[in-house]
Design an enzyme around this catalytic site. Structure first.
Site, PDB file in Angstrom:
ATOM      1  N   GLY A 106       0.890  -0.895  -0.004  1.00 38.60           N
ATOM      2  CA  GLY A 106       0.256  -0.139  -0.330  1.00 38.60           C
ATOM      3  C   GLY A 106       1.064   1.700   0.325  1.00 38.60           C
ATOM      4  O   GLY A 106       2.262   1.753   0.728  1.00 38.60           O
ATOM      5  N   CYS A 107       0.307   2.248  -0.393  1.00 40.83           N
ATOM      6  CA  CYS A 107       1.242   3.829   0.095  1.00 40.83           C
ATOM      7  C   CYS A 107       1.462   4.380   1.076  1.00 40.83           C
ATOM      8  O   CYS A 107       2.698   4.934   1.279  1.00 40.83           O
ATOM      9  CB  CYS A 107       0.288   5.100  -1.558  1.00 40.83           C
ATOM     10  SG  CYS A 107      -1.145   5.610  -0.548  1.00 40.83           S
TER      11      CYS A 107
END
Length: 308
Positions: free
Chosen positions: A113-114
């Site tokens: 995920g970012c």
């Protein structure tokens, strides 16, 4: 012979950016479906079976369904969704932490995920080296460009009365928390405070630390040196001690970037520290990470086609 790539979900923000990064690269041949075919299960199944590598830019349930459709094909996967980040049989696609060889050999790779990309880049190496405790109650403060929120949020922020700041995740159940805990090797889940600002892209992830309250003799200087050593060979991640930086900005019109910068800020004694990661939520936080993993899986130099 070119490697055949199918981007399932190519019309979304992440998919479009991946396709743009692959444009003109002779090593790859893109399998492209028209609007009607993208809605056809049989057309998607055929594309998934025909591909050497499928890149999934889909909601979680649709990503799981895509993997099911490809059963028996031998197709390799890069999944940009949350669906498989903690799933058995999947390799977490963070080469600087997991190891390049594991991604090179994997059939199933799940993009980080970012927000976790920033948090893990800062914390995971330091916990592994014993410089930070695994049982500390970590807090993560973060702000992202609004492009990470999908079409609805993009439309909201680009509307005439877009909010100047949007904080969320108050239910303490943000879907990125489990991978932060798992891949940093932590005993406790993190307290995660995400927010969105009126910049299209970009992200700042911060982990504040009261080093003086921790057991051991960790100092900001030692943390900075350890991060420098860990990422010394990386052409994607750079480390700065923070001494020459007074502020970090998210620019409304920032250019795309697949790099990530890490900073260690501290007080005069070095017992208070702020670990900060600055990255592009659509770059190293999404599409850039997918291209980096694709390069590694295909035996190519990992920085090929990246915006660094």
């Amino acid at each position: 012979m070119a490697t055949r790539i199918f981007i399932d979900g190519a019309a979304g923000t992440t998919g479009l950016e991946i396709r743009e990064r692959l444009a003109g690269r002779s090593e790859f041949e893109l399998i492209v479906l028209d609007d009607a075919q993208r809605k056809s299960e049989s057309s998607r199944r055929d594309a998934l079976h025909a591909a050497d590598v499928a890149i999934l830019c889909l909601p979680d349930d649709a990503a799981r369904e895509a993997v099911r459709l490809a059963e028996g094909s031998g197709t390799r996967f890069i999944d940009a969704s949350t669906a498989h980040r903690l799933a058995d049989g999947w390799t977490y696609g963070f080469p600087e932490l997991i190891g390049h060889h594991k991604i090179a050999e994997a059939q199933f790779v799940s993009n980080p995920g970012c927000y976790p990309t920033g948090f893990l880049a800062l914390v995971a190496p330091l916990v592994k080296q014993g410089l930070l405790p695994a049982d500390w109650p970590y807090t993560v403060n973060a702000v992202s460009g609004y492009s990470g929120g999908g079409k609805a949020l993009i439309e909201r922020f680009e509307a005439e009365r877009a909010p100047a700041f949007r904080a969320y995740g108050y239910d303490m159940a943000h879907k990125h928390r489990p991978e932060m805990k798992a891949f940093a090797g932590l005993k406790h889940g993190v307290i995660f405070a995400p927010s969105v600002a009126p910049a299209y892209r970009g992200m700042i992830v911060e982990v504040p630390l009261h080093l003086g309250a921790m057991e051991g003799d960790a100092s900001a200087e030692r943390l900075s040196a350890a991060l420098h050593d860990h990422y010394a060979s990386s052409g994607v991640i750079s480390v700065h001690d923070g001494s020459q930086v007074s502020e970090l900005l998210l620019e409304p019109d920032a250019a795309p970037s697949d790099a990530m910068e890490l900073f260690v800020f501290s007080n005069a004694g070095g017992w208070h520290a702020r670990l900060v990661a600055k990255l592009d939520n659509l770059g190293k936080g999404a599409s850039g990470a997918a291209i980096q993993n694709l390069n590694i899986m295909c035996g190519l130099p990992e920085e090929t086609g990246l915006r660094l």
